[in-house]
Design a protein around this motif. Structure first.
Motif, PDB file in Angstrom:
ATOM      1  N   ILE A  37      56.169   6.023 -84.396  1.00 28.17           N
ATOM      2  CA  ILE A  37      54.970   6.204 -83.719  1.00 28.17           C
ATOM      3  C   ILE A  37      55.000   7.328 -82.644  1.00 28.17           C
ATOM      4  CG2 ILE A  37      53.622   4.588 -81.533  1.00 28.17           C
ATOM      5  CD1 ILE A  37      55.035   2.530 -82.816  1.00 28.17           C
ATOM      6  N   VAL A  38      56.163   7.583 -82.257  1.00 31.47           N
ATOM      7  CA  VAL A  38      55.940   8.202 -81.216  1.00 31.47           C
ATOM      8  C   VAL A  38      56.190   9.920 -81.895  1.00 31.47           C
ATOM      9  CG1 VAL A  38      57.706   9.449 -78.492  1.00 31.47           C
ATOM     10  CG2 VAL A  38      57.471   6.385 -79.215  1.00 31.47           C
ATOM     11  N   LYS A  39      56.862   9.920 -82.641  1.00 28.18           N
ATOM     12  CA  LYS A  39      57.468  11.661 -83.496  1.00 28.18           C
ATOM     13  C   LYS A  39      56.456  12.242 -83.702  1.00 28.18           C
ATOM     14  CE  LYS A  39      59.692  13.913 -86.086  1.00 28.18           C
ATOM     15  NZ  LYS A  39      61.026  14.601 -87.141  1.00 28.18           N
ATOM     16  N   PRO A  40      55.445  11.295 -84.537  1.00 29.81           N
ATOM     17  CA  PRO A  40      53.969  12.086 -85.318  1.00 29.81           C
ATOM     18  C   PRO A  40      53.111  12.687 -84.417  1.00 29.81           C
ATOM     19  CG  PRO A  40      54.753   9.827 -86.229  1.00 29.81           C
ATOM     20  CD  PRO A  40      55.847  10.200 -85.021  1.00 29.81           C
ATOM     21  N   ARG A  41      53.035  11.194 -83.031  1.00 26.50           N
ATOM     22  CA  ARG A  41      52.252  11.615 -82.345  1.00 26.50           C
ATOM     23  C   ARG A  41      52.419  13.187 -80.779  1.00 26.50           C
ATOM     24  NH1 ARG A  41      50.110   7.534 -77.113  1.00 26.50           N
ATOM     25  NH2 ARG A  41      49.005   8.657 -75.998  1.00 26.50           N
ATOM     26  N   LEU A  42      53.411  13.357 -80.894  1.00 23.55           N
ATOM     27  CA  LEU A  42      54.536  14.554 -80.450  1.00 23.55           C
ATOM     28  C   LEU A  42      53.900  15.716 -80.756  1.00 23.55           C
ATOM     29  CD1 LEU A  42      56.932  13.330 -77.995  1.00 23.55           C
ATOM     30  CD2 LEU A  42      54.702  13.176 -76.953  1.00 23.55           C
ATOM     31  N   PHE A  79      51.116  16.708 -80.236  1.00 22.33           N
ATOM     32  CA  PHE A  79      50.475  17.326 -78.656  1.00 22.33           C
ATOM     33  C   PHE A  79      51.240  18.853 -79.095  1.00 22.33           C
ATOM     34  CE2 PHE A  79      52.135  18.310 -75.333  1.00 22.33           C
ATOM     35  CZ  PHE A  79      51.181  18.034 -74.302  1.00 22.33           C
ATOM     36  N   ALA A  80      52.423  18.863 -80.264  1.00 28.13           N
ATOM     37  CA  ALA A  80      53.367  20.203 -79.595  1.00 28.13           C
ATOM     38  C   ALA A  80      52.184  21.012 -80.662  1.00 28.13           C
ATOM     39  CB  ALA A  80      54.119  20.077 -80.366  1.00 28.13           C
ATOM     40  N   ARG A  87      48.892  26.463 -74.378  1.00 29.33           N
ATOM     41  CA  ARG A  87      50.323  24.626 -73.003  1.00 29.33           C
ATOM     42  C   ARG A  87      51.351  25.250 -72.937  1.00 29.33           C
ATOM     43  NH1 ARG A  87      47.080  19.162 -74.443  1.00 29.33           N
ATOM     44  NH2 ARG A  87      47.442  19.867 -76.328  1.00 29.33           N
ATOM     45  N   GLU A  88      51.886  25.391 -72.074  1.00 27.09           N
ATOM     46  CA  GLU A  88      53.408  25.088 -72.213  1.00 27.09           C
ATOM     47  C   GLU A  88      53.907  23.778 -71.230  1.00 27.09           C
ATOM     48  OE1 GLU A  88      56.077  27.563 -71.255  1.00 27.09           O
ATOM     49  OE2 GLU A  88      54.256  28.927 -72.871  1.00 27.09           O
ATOM     50  N   TRP A  89      54.409  23.186 -72.192  1.00 27.85           N
ATOM     51  CA  TRP A  89      55.127  21.866 -72.125  1.00 27.85           C
ATOM     52  C   TRP A  89      56.595  21.803 -72.033  1.00 27.85           C
ATOM     53  CZ3 TRP A  89      56.921  19.536 -76.719  1.00 27.85           C
ATOM     54  CH2 TRP A  89      57.376  20.647 -78.245  1.00 27.85           C
ATOM     55  N   PHE A  90      56.897  20.456 -72.130  1.00 25.89           N
ATOM     56  CA  PHE A  90      57.900  19.758 -71.848  1.00 25.89           C
ATOM     57  C   PHE A  90      58.030  18.526 -71.968  1.00 25.89           C
ATOM     58  CE2 PHE A  90      57.966  21.407 -67.781  1.00 25.89           C
ATOM     59  CZ  PHE A  90      58.351  20.283 -67.169  1.00 25.89           C
ATOM     60  N   ILE A  91      59.021  18.059 -72.678  1.00 24.64           N
ATOM     61  CA  ILE A  91      58.874  16.293 -72.954  1.00 24.64           C
ATOM     62  C   ILE A  91      59.992  15.259 -71.764  1.00 24.64           C
ATOM     63  CG2 ILE A  91      59.739  14.440 -73.795  1.00 24.64           C
ATOM     64  CD1 ILE A  91      58.694  16.275 -76.392  1.00 24.64           C
ATOM     65  N   ILE A  92      59.295  14.778 -71.023  1.00 25.92           N
ATOM     66  CA  ILE A  92      60.592  13.761 -70.204  1.00 25.92           C
ATOM     67  C   ILE A  92      60.405  12.372 -70.680  1.00 25.92           C
ATOM     68  CG2 ILE A  92      61.020  12.979 -67.820  1.00 25.92           C
ATOM     69  CD1 ILE A  92      59.197  15.004 -66.666  1.00 25.92           C
ATOM     70  N   PHE A  93      62.042  11.882 -71.226  1.00 28.00           N
ATOM     71  CA  PHE A  93      62.410  10.906 -71.603  1.00 28.00           C
ATOM     72  C   PHE A  93      62.786  10.074 -70.897  1.00 28.00           C
ATOM     73  CE2 PHE A  93      65.977   8.537 -73.699  1.00 28.00           C
ATOM     74  CZ  PHE A  93      65.049   7.390 -74.372  1.00 28.00           C
ATOM     75  N   LEU A  94      62.015   8.757 -70.503  1.00 28.89           N
ATOM     76  CA  LEU A  94      62.281   7.945 -68.998  1.00 28.89           C
ATOM     77  C   LEU A  94      63.312   7.302 -70.257  1.00 28.89           C
ATOM     78  CD1 LEU A  94      59.149   9.936 -68.335  1.00 28.89           C
ATOM     79  CD2 LEU A  94      59.645   7.688 -66.864  1.00 28.89           C
ATOM     80  N   SER A  95      64.254   7.403 -69.403  1.00 24.66           N
ATOM     81  CA  SER A  95      64.802   5.739 -70.720  1.00 24.66           C
ATOM     82  C   SER A  95      65.067   4.660 -69.058  1.00 24.66           C
ATOM     83  CB  SER A  95      67.040   6.675 -70.321  1.00 24.66           C
ATOM     84  OG  SER A  95      67.160   5.458 -70.573  1.00 24.66           O
ATOM     85  N   LYS A  96      64.743   3.650 -70.080  1.00 22.01           N
ATOM     86  CA  LYS A  96      65.111   2.413 -69.086  1.00 22.01           C
ATOM     87  C   LYS A  96      66.443   1.364 -69.049  1.00 22.01           C
ATOM     88  CE  LYS A  96      59.674   1.527 -69.424  1.00 22.01           C
ATOM     89  NZ  LYS A  96      59.063   0.568 -70.613  1.00 22.01           N
ATOM     90  N   ASP A 142      64.453  17.142 -82.420  1.00 21.55           N
ATOM     91  CA  ASP A 142      63.181  17.614 -83.547  1.00 21.55           C
ATOM     92  C   ASP A 142      62.273  18.248 -81.968  1.00 21.55           C
ATOM     93  OD1 ASP A 142      64.358  16.302 -85.799  1.00 21.55           O
ATOM     94  OD2 ASP A 142      62.840  14.436 -85.076  1.00 21.55           O
ATOM     95  N   PHE A 143      62.632  18.619 -81.145  1.00 18.83           N
ATOM     96  CA  PHE A 143      61.844  19.229 -80.196  1.00 18.83           C
ATOM     97  C   PHE A 143      61.782  20.336 -79.141  1.00 18.83           C
ATOM     98  CE2 PHE A 143      59.135  14.932 -80.897  1.00 18.83           C
ATOM     99  CZ  PHE A 143      58.479  15.798 -81.157  1.00 18.83           C
ATOM    100  N   SER A 144      63.038  20.772 -79.878  1.00 18.97           N
ATOM    101  CA  SER A 144      64.199  21.570 -79.397  1.00 18.97           C
ATOM    102  C   SER A 144      64.707  22.759 -79.486  1.00 18.97           C
ATOM    103  CB  SER A 144      65.260  21.204 -77.853  1.00 18.97           C
ATOM    104  OG  SER A 144      64.781  20.778 -77.023  1.00 18.97           O
ATOM    105  N   SER A 145      65.044  23.834 -79.394  1.00 20.24           N
ATOM    106  CA  SER A 145      65.329  24.503 -80.189  1.00 20.24           C
ATOM    107  C   SER A 145      66.762  25.028 -79.115  1.00 20.24           C
ATOM    108  CB  SER A 145      64.675  25.622 -80.942  1.00 20.24           C
ATOM    109  OG  SER A 145      63.823  26.296 -79.997  1.00 20.24           O
TER     110      SER A 145
END
Length: 449
Positions: free
Chosen positions: A106-111, A114-115, A120-129, A151-154
């Motif tokens: 679900i999450v990876k295909p959607r992002l 977007f990527a 766009r200058e973007w970055f991901i904030i993963f919120l841990s519950k 998958d999203f950083s390098s």
């Protein structure tokens, strides 16, 4: 492009800060909004100016705006690029994920979709519950976050950071601010280059029949306004200075009739410090602007930036030179202007500059020589105001009541009163002598009366 003037002014008035977009993938923004907004304004900002030199800013206002907000809805490409200064300078992607399957399916295909937007200058904030006391949930959150990073950083670009809802790590906010500022700086650099390229193209056409000053103005002021909201005020001021020079060149070019302006009710009152005195659409004429209103508009924009830079002396100094120059333009168009328009305009301009610069001036922050020059310029403004007041009185029929003196005669003849090349220095013990002379003058006056 001139058709965009009204829209341009509306956008400017509604765009006060840099925008940071929030892509709320998991509907988490209401829960964390206060935590993010209380970090504004940024207090350790570093941006590149027009010459790509770093500028450190102690206070940089910004605003978090959801991507679903009406202000960020999709626009036509031409409009989007023309008003690029209002587009987001960074995009925060807020997302949470409970397990690896959810991430993969679900999450990876959607992002990934977007990527793909490279603009766009973007970055991901993963919120841990994960609750600190729940070891299993904590371990899973670490595994999921590791997948985000993989998958999203390098090596070239870190694009992920983790925010624990039950208590972020001590260095999280510093890391977040660094990421946001890095995104803003990259976006700003790219947009500066875009505007410079477009402005250069138009500048090369300046002496061609297709030249349109309105087009040039919108691009040039868009760049200036982008610098202003990024608190790069010196760069913004330089853009307005260049815009003024370009406008004066177009005014002095022959072969085309242009309305001067100054015929509306209230125009005799100077608007040197109020850029919003008239809308841009009110002062446009064909492919250019009426000189009377537009030159005052440019000076008002310059003054606003100089006050933000804490340079009231320069406002006063520039203002005096501007009034002298503009008075000549009024004289050239005196036949079409109302009676005594020039005198009333100069009087109100001088008094407005004296009042505004006096309020902004702080003698604790300036060198003694600058302080002397500031008060000398204010004296020049008062003197010019007095000259025009005498001239006004003379024109409306009070000439016989004006005292005949060398100073007043020079004033009424519109001749500048000669000033010494070097002002004599005042002795340190001169105060006591002045007091004695004042007492003598007062005594003589009371005795004669």
């Amino acid at each position: 492009m001139a058709n965009y003037l009204a829209q341009f002014q509306t956008i400017k008035s509604a765009c006060a800060h840099l925008i940071i977009a929030v892509e709320d993938v998991s509907d988490l923004w209401p829960a964390v909004r206060n935590n993010f907004e209380e970090r504004l304004p940024f207090r350790r900002a570093c941006l590149n100016n027009k010459t790509r030199n770093p500028v450190f800013l102690e206070n940089l206002p910004a605003e978090f705006v959801l991507t679903t907000d009406a202000r960020l809805r999709s626009r036509f490409p031409q409009e989007q690029y023309l008003f690029w200064f209002r587009e987001p300078y960074a995009t925060l992607v807020l997302v949470t994920c409970e397990d690896l399957d959810e991430f993969k399916n679900i999450v990876k295909p959607r992002l990934k979709v977007f990527a793909q937007n490279d603009e766009r200058e973007w970055f991901i904030i993963f919120l841990s519950k994960a609750h600190p006391n729940n070891d299993q949930a904590t371990k899973m959150a670490k595994k999921v976050y590791a997948k985000f990073e993989a998958d999203f950083s390098s090596k070239k670009r870190e694009r992920c950071c983790k925010f624990d809802i039950y208590g972020p790590e001590p260095n999280f906010w510093e890391e977040l601010e660094f990421r946001i500022m890095d995104s803003i700086k990259n976006t700003l650099d790219r947009r500066i280059q875009f505007y410079e390229d477009e402005i250069r193209k138009l500048s090369e056409q300046r002496f061609m029949p297709i030249w349109n000053f309105c087009n040039f103005f919108i691009l040039k002021e868009s760049l200036a306004f982008m610098f202003e909201i990024a608190h790069l005020h010196e760069d913004a001021l330089r853009e307005y200075d260049e815009l003024e020079l370009c406008y004066l060149e177009t005014v002095n070019m022959g072969g085309k009739h242009r309305e001067f302006g100054g015929l509306d009710r209230g125009d005799d009152r100077a608007a040197l410090l109020n850029p919003g005195n008239k809308s841009l659409t009110q002062i446009v004429q064909g492919d250019s602007f009426r000189e009377f209103e537009f030159r005052q508009y440019l000076f008002a924009c310059q003054s606003k930036l100089l006050f933000k830079l804490n340079h009231p002396f320069e406002v006063a100094s520039r203002g005096y030179s501007f009034i002298i120059s503009f008075s000549k333009a009024l004289e050239s168009n005196e036949s079409i202007l109302p009676f005594c328009m020039r005198e009333v305009w100069v009087i109100t301009a001088c008094l407005a500059l004296v009042d505004a610069t006096s309020i902004q001036y702080n003698d604790e922050d300036v060198a003694p020589e600058t302080e002397k020059e500031f008060y000398r310029v204010q004296g020049d403004l008062y003197s010019l105001c007095r000259i025009k007041l005498l001239r006004l009185a003379y024109l409306i029929g009070y000439g016989t009541e004006i005292e005949r003196s060398p100073v007043n005669s020079a004033s009424l003849g519109m001749l500048p009163w000669p000033k010494p090349a070097v002002y004599p220095s005042v002795p340190d013990d001169a105060t006591s002598e002045v007091v004695v002379k004042e007492k003598a003058c007062n005594y003589s006056t009371s005795k004669n009366s």
